[in-house]
Scaffold this active site. Structure first.
Site, PDB file in Angstrom:
ATOM      1  N   GLU A 200       0.807  -1.227   0.000  1.00  0.00           N
ATOM      2  CA  GLU A 200       0.000   0.000   0.000  1.00  0.00           C
ATOM      3  C   GLU A 200       0.841   1.279   0.000  1.00  0.00           C
ATOM      4  O   GLU A 200       0.574   2.228   0.743  1.00  0.00           O
ATOM      5  CB  GLU A 200      -1.009  -0.034   1.161  1.00  0.00           C
ATOM      6  CG  GLU A 200      -2.003  -1.174   0.991  1.00  0.00           C
ATOM      7  CD  GLU A 200      -3.013  -1.319   2.120  1.00  0.00           C
ATOM      8  OE1 GLU A 200      -2.915  -0.573   3.110  1.00  0.00           O
ATOM      9  OE2 GLU A 200      -3.892  -2.199   2.017  1.00  0.00           O
TER      10      GLU A 200
ATOM     11  N   GLU B 115      -4.961  -8.319  -1.895  1.00  0.00           N
ATOM     12  CA  GLU B 115      -5.519  -8.278  -0.538  1.00  0.00           C
ATOM     13  C   GLU B 115      -6.901  -7.656  -0.618  1.00  0.00           C
ATOM     14  O   GLU B 115      -7.067  -6.584  -1.186  1.00  0.00           O
ATOM     15  CB  GLU B 115      -4.620  -7.465   0.402  1.00  0.00           C
ATOM     16  CG  GLU B 115      -5.133  -7.392   1.837  1.00  0.00           C
ATOM     17  CD  GLU B 115      -4.262  -6.486   2.712  1.00  0.00           C
ATOM     18  OE1 GLU B 115      -3.028  -6.627   2.673  1.00  0.00           O
ATOM     19  OE2 GLU B 115      -4.828  -5.621   3.415  1.00  0.00           O
TER      20      GLU B 115
END
Length: 555
Positions: free
Chosen positions: A210, A327
């Site tokens: 991220e 994810e």
């Protein structure tokens, strides 16, 4: 009794026995009488529109320690990579049942993990909660004895391992939140070298978590990330030199940003194998309207833009890079108890699996296998939550080739179909988001060649009901089946007592639960004559395997 009468009686008894075998159970999902509406499920079987990996289903293991709390709730317990009980029979059996299951090791804290191997040596200390630190914790460490234990566990369970590397090592965090400078690959290289020396089979190495686009906590520019991916590729090529099989290089493991992803892909044509993106489209776990969003077809449709845009970037770039969902927990900050770990979440999860596969996504990693309020397994008991069974049914029934599927008549039905797995025919997935109407559905397949005992072009009828959150099985009489019927297998998933926030799932009216040895229960379908309608109860899910429906895309 005369001889002719005796023969007729024998034939009648044989027919009854045959009917019992074919229809195994005459339990069908019905309840109450109501008005009906018309609709159609159309499966276009001319060509496939996507192709997944054979092990499309993937789940994650994270780094969060027990002190990780959200909105006053601490839902992680001892489910971190560092403290998970990897000797649990239920956990072992849950993974083995997939044979194999992709497992992605990573998450927010992966970019604060050092590996206790190589030079220079660093102190190997556990994560400590500290609100002033990035991501709310100090730097943590992976001891090699624990890495050894984990790999023995992965070998025992047959897991396909994807390891997320610390991509912040060596960088400086600027006051504006940007992470600047090149990636220091030395510690990662030491871990990779150690793993190769031990013979550990790592399917893929993923760089970072991220940090793409605007990032979460911090961010890295696309051009710098591209340079870092090339560096990782170089490290892997050097360490795996002479190996017949080399691991994939995966990045960035972040939220989709079109321009950022496009630049990364364009600048890594010979280094990057898989581009991964994360999905938490339902918002924070504290949101009181999560169920409303899950049951809203238009809200679910919104994520299609991400899949479509990424597919367009890959297609236009001419690259061999493929896309994964790296994810996806739906609701961020650990999900929400009795929602993201309950029956209702299978509506969102299976819809995501179906939608992503239509856009040629190769694998879909669920956050988490265990940990937080969105695990496939219960955080403390390790017992399967409803989504575990949904994932396993998908894995066993849905083949790699994706078929274009369309439902008309009501927007509350979500419909997906694939070529069947390890069998002829197709598997259809029907999800009913409506709590008031039962859908009795037949398939229109274009084109199709059946085995001659039934017609592929059929209709649908919907029978409404007015009771909320209740579904039961009722015994209905059936006419005698023909001697050579084309049959299909149906797997009806419903919530215990009709409560969609229940953490107990029923398959064809029977509770799914592990036995005293921690063994995953078998999935037993009901066999139905293919000329009869598929019954999709309110707030239910049905997998339908139709071996006699042969389409060109599945030959």
């Amino acid at each position: 009794m005369g001889f002719c009468q005796f023969r007729i009686l024998c034939l009648y008894l044989c027919l009854i026995c045959f009917t019992s075998l074919v229809s195994k159970s005459v339990n069908v999902l019905v309840e109450g009488a109501s008005p009906s509406v018309e609709g159609s499920v159309v499966v276009d079987g001319k060509v496939g529109i996507g192709r997944t990996d054979g092990d499309f289903i993937c789940a994650t293991l994270d780094w969060w320690p027990p002190e990780k709390c959200d909105y006053g709730t601490c839902s992680w317990g001892h489910d971190s990579l560092l403290n998970l009980d990897i000797y649990s029979n239920v956990l072992i059996n849950a993974i083995k049942a997939f044979s194999p299951l992709k497992i992605r090791l990573g998450g927010t804290l992966q970019d604060k993990v050092v590996y206790d191997v190589g030079e220079p040596k660093q102190q190997c200390l556990p994560f400590v909660k500290n609100a002033s630190e990035l991501f709310g914790f100090t730097q943590g460490c992976l001891p090699m004895w624990r890495w050894d234990q984990l790999n023995q566990f992965f070998q025992k369970t047959g897991a396909v391992v994807i390891f997320g590397l610390n991509a912040l090592n060596g960088r400086t965090i600027n006051p504006d939140g940007a992470a600047v400078g090149p990636w220091d690959s030395s510690n990662a290289a030491s871990l990779i070298r150690y793993s190769v020396s031990k013979g550990y089979n790592i399917y893929a190495w993923e760089l970072g978590n991220e940090l793409s686009g605007s990032g979460v906590g911090t961010r890295v520019t696309a051009d710098q990330y591209a340079a870092d991916v090339k560096k990782l590729h170089s490290v892997v090529e050097e360490i795996y030199i002479g190996s017949k099989v080399k691991p994939l290089i995966i990045a960035p493991g972040g939220f989709f940003d079109g321009n950022w992803f496009k630049q990364l892909i364009q600048e890594t044509p010979n280094s990057l194998d898989v581009v991964t993106h994360h999905i938490y489209n339902l918002g924070p776990g504290v949101d009181a309207h999560l169920i409303d969003k899950i049951l809203d077809p238009s809200y679910l449709d919104g994520e299609a833009n991400t899949f479509n845009n990424l597919k367009d970037i890959l297609t236009s770039s001419g690259t061999a890079v493929t896309a994964w969902v790296g994810e996806a927990g739906g609701a961020y900050n650990s999900g929400r108890n009795q929602v993201t770990n309950a029956f209702v979440f299978s509506f969102w999860y299976l819809d995501q699996l179906g939608m992503s596969s239509t856009y040629d996504t190769k694998a879909y990693c669920r956050q988490t296998l265990i940990g937080g309020n969105y695990g496939l397994l219960n955080t403390t008991t390790f017992l399967p939550n409803p989504d575990y069974y949904s994932a396993l049914l998908w894995h066993r029934l849905m083949g790699r080739t994706v078929l274009r599927t369309n439902f008309t008549g009501t927007n509350k039905i979500r419909a997906y179909s694939h070529c069947a797995k390890h069998s002829e025919g197709i598997t259809l997935l029907l999800i009913n988001l409506d709590g008031n109407n039962t859908v009795q559905a037949h398939i229109v397949a274009e084109p199709a060649a059946s085995n001659g005992t039934w017609s592929p072009r059929l209709r649908l009828r919907h029978h409404g009901r007015h009771r909320h959150h209740r579904t039961k099985f009722a015994r209905l009489p059936r006419a005698a089946l023909p001697l050579s019927p084309a049959t299909r297998e149906e797997y009806h998933l419903t919530a215990k007592d009709g409560d969609i926030q229940s953490q107990t799932m029923l398959l064809n009216g029977k509770v799914l639960a592990v036995n005293s040895l921690g063994e995953i229960p078998p999935f037993e379908p009901i066999n139905v004559n293919s000329s009869e309608p598929v019954t999709v109860a309110p707030y239910s899910i049905v997998f339908v395997h139709i071996p006699s429906l042969i389409v060109p895309a599945c030959k």
